[in-house]
Design a protein around this motif. Structure first.
Motif, mmCIF file in Angstrom:
data_model
loop_
_atom_site.group_PDB
_atom_site.id
_atom_site.type_symbol
_atom_site.label_atom_id
_atom_site.label_comp_id
_atom_site.label_asym_id
_atom_site.label_seq_id
_atom_site.Cartn_x
_atom_site.Cartn_y
_atom_site.Cartn_z
ATOM 1 N N GLN A 32 -11.925 -23.127 -27.992
ATOM 2 C CA GLN A 32 -11.803 -23.451 -29.421
ATOM 3 C C GLN A 32 -11.015 -24.739 -29.632
ATOM 4 N N GLU A 33 -9.939 -24.914 -28.888
ATOM 5 C CA GLU A 33 -9.148 -26.137 -29.030
ATOM 6 C C GLU A 33 -9.941 -27.372 -28.586
ATOM 7 N N ALA A 34 -10.928 -27.154 -27.716
ATOM 8 C CA ALA A 34 -11.793 -28.256 -27.291
ATOM 9 C C ALA A 34 -12.910 -28.529 -28.293
ATOM 10 N N GLY A 35 -12.948 -27.733 -29.373
ATOM 11 C CA GLY A 35 -13.915 -27.988 -30.447
ATOM 12 C C GLY A 35 -15.139 -27.114 -30.440
ATOM 13 N N CYS A 36 -15.139 -26.055 -29.638
ATOM 14 C CA CYS A 36 -16.305 -25.172 -29.563
ATOM 15 C C CYS A 36 -16.175 -24.044 -30.588
ATOM 16 N N GLU A 37 -17.268 -23.731 -31.255
ATOM 17 C CA GLU A 37 -17.327 -22.580 -32.160
ATOM 18 C C GLU A 37 -17.648 -21.341 -31.333
ATOM 19 N N VAL A 38 -16.747 -20.373 -31.332
ATOM 20 C CA VAL A 38 -16.884 -19.199 -30.458
ATOM 21 C C VAL A 38 -17.040 -17.933 -31.286
ATOM 22 N N ASN A 39 -18.066 -17.158 -30.979
ATOM 23 C CA ASN A 39 -18.268 -15.840 -31.583
ATOM 24 C C ASN A 39 -18.099 -14.782 -30.504
ATOM 25 N N LEU A 40 -17.178 -13.856 -30.716
ATOM 26 C CA LEU A 40 -16.878 -12.811 -29.739
ATOM 27 C C LEU A 40 -17.407 -11.463 -30.225
ATOM 28 N N PHE A 41 -18.088 -10.752 -29.317
ATOM 29 C CA PHE A 41 -18.587 -9.409 -29.607
ATOM 30 C C PHE A 41 -18.270 -8.506 -28.418
ATOM 31 N N TYR A 42 -18.221 -7.207 -28.693
ATOM 32 C CA TYR A 42 -17.987 -6.214 -27.643
ATOM 33 C C TYR A 42 -19.276 -5.433 -27.409
ATOM 34 N N ALA A 43 -19.649 -5.311 -26.151
ATOM 35 C CA ALA A 43 -20.890 -4.594 -25.844
ATOM 36 C C ALA A 43 -20.812 -3.130 -26.259
ATOM 37 N N SER A 44 -19.601 -2.573 -26.326
ATOM 38 C CA SER A 44 -19.437 -1.161 -26.680
ATOM 39 C C SER A 44 -19.333 -0.924 -28.178
ATOM 40 N N ALA A 45 -19.087 -1.982 -28.964
ATOM 41 C CA ALA A 45 -18.886 -1.782 -30.397
ATOM 42 C C ALA A 45 -20.198 -1.727 -31.174
ATOM 43 N N PRO A 46 -21.133 -2.674 -30.966
ATOM 44 C CA PRO A 46 -22.423 -2.519 -31.651
ATOM 45 C C PRO A 46 -23.199 -1.336 -31.050
ATOM 46 N N ASN A 47 -24.199 -0.907 -31.761
ATOM 47 C CA ASN A 47 -25.088 0.139 -31.249
ATOM 48 C C ASN A 47 -26.209 -0.545 -30.468
ATOM 49 N N ILE A 48 -26.005 -0.698 -29.181
ATOM 50 C CA ILE A 48 -27.013 -1.338 -28.327
ATOM 51 C C ILE A 48 -27.625 -0.278 -27.416
ATOM 52 N N LYS A 49 -28.863 0.046 -27.679
ATOM 53 C CA LYS A 49 -29.550 1.073 -26.906
ATOM 54 C C LYS A 49 -30.104 0.484 -25.606
ATOM 55 N N PRO A 50 -30.420 1.338 -24.639
ATOM 56 C CA PRO A 50 -31.039 0.846 -23.407
ATOM 57 C C PRO A 50 -32.417 0.253 -23.673
#
Length: 232
Positions: A32-50
């Motif tokens: 982020q300090e280098a100027g990159c826009e970062v979006n963080l997500f957790y694989a366990s938080a959304p409902n991601i089915k197999p």
């Protein structure tokens, strides 16, 4: 100047409380300090089915579209827009289940225009997917770097199968001890500073320096000491 976009997927079931999150935080800060826009997500938080349609729907029936209507539908547009994909994960046997589900569900982003390269069949990202680099951030409980070998191989293979550049692996063995009083604050700071530097290098230079990665991975305790602690 065009601002780079990155999407980070933390596959730890402990999410923000895990050792993976602990080492990931300064890395993201450096990006982020280098100027990159970062979006963080957790694989366990959304409902991601197999991935279980069994007919390769996203390749043969409706190219580029997944027939499973869950939270991956929210992530797909963000993934297509990202320049960098960061997979952050603890070492399980070899990956946490939700992280493996996420990786499998990347299939709609791949274009099945196949080629044979160095004895292997490879695909590539579709033209509407911007991802050019894939990097790994990983934490392990074991002492040795060799414990990461399978996880590194998985992410390298994913990059090759998507015709993307593998941008390096940030590896922190015996990561638990980054929070332990058994390790000096100076040693911890050196690792945390190197993590931040690695994130900055990835954005500014497109790669992470070998010396920086070695600083992140350096032993903080001896093999004998760690076995005594674990076996007690």
């Amino acid at each position: 100047m065009i601002r780079l976009k990155a999407i980070v997927i933390n596959g730890s079931p402990r999410m923000e409380k895990g050792n993976t999150a602990f080492i990931l935080a300064p890395f993201i800060e450096g990006m982020q300090e280098a100027g990159c826009e970062v979006n963080l997500f957790y694989a366990s938080a959304p409902n991601i089915k197999p991935c279980n349609c069994s007919i390769m729907y996203c390749w043969t029936k409706n190219p580029g579209e997944c027939c499973i209507k869950d939270d991956m539908q929210m992530l797909y547009p963000l993934l297509r827009e990202a320049d960098i994909l960061i997979l952050a994960t603890p070492v399980y046997i070899p990956l946490p289940g939700d992280m493996q589900n996420f990786i499998n569900r990347l299939c709609p982003l791949l274009d099945p225009v196949l080629k044979f390269e160095d004895g292997r069949t490879r695909a590539r990202f579709r033209e509407n997917v911007n991802i050019k680099k894939i990097a790994l951030v990983s934490a392990s409980g074991w002492w040795e770097l060799g414990n990461f070998d399978v996880v590194v191989h998985i992410v390298k293979e994913l990059a090759k199968n998507a015709n993307a550049e593998f941008a390096g692996a940030v590896l922190r063995p015996h990561a638990y001890f980054m929070k332990s009083k058994a390790i000096s604050d100076a040693d911890k700071k050196e690792v945390l500073d190197a993590l931040k530097k690695a994130g900055s290098e990835l954005v500014n230079e497109g790669k992470m320096h070998k010396k920086t990665l070695e600083s992140i991975s350096r032993p903080l305790i001896s093999e004998k000491e760690i076995l005594q602690i674990y076996n007690s």
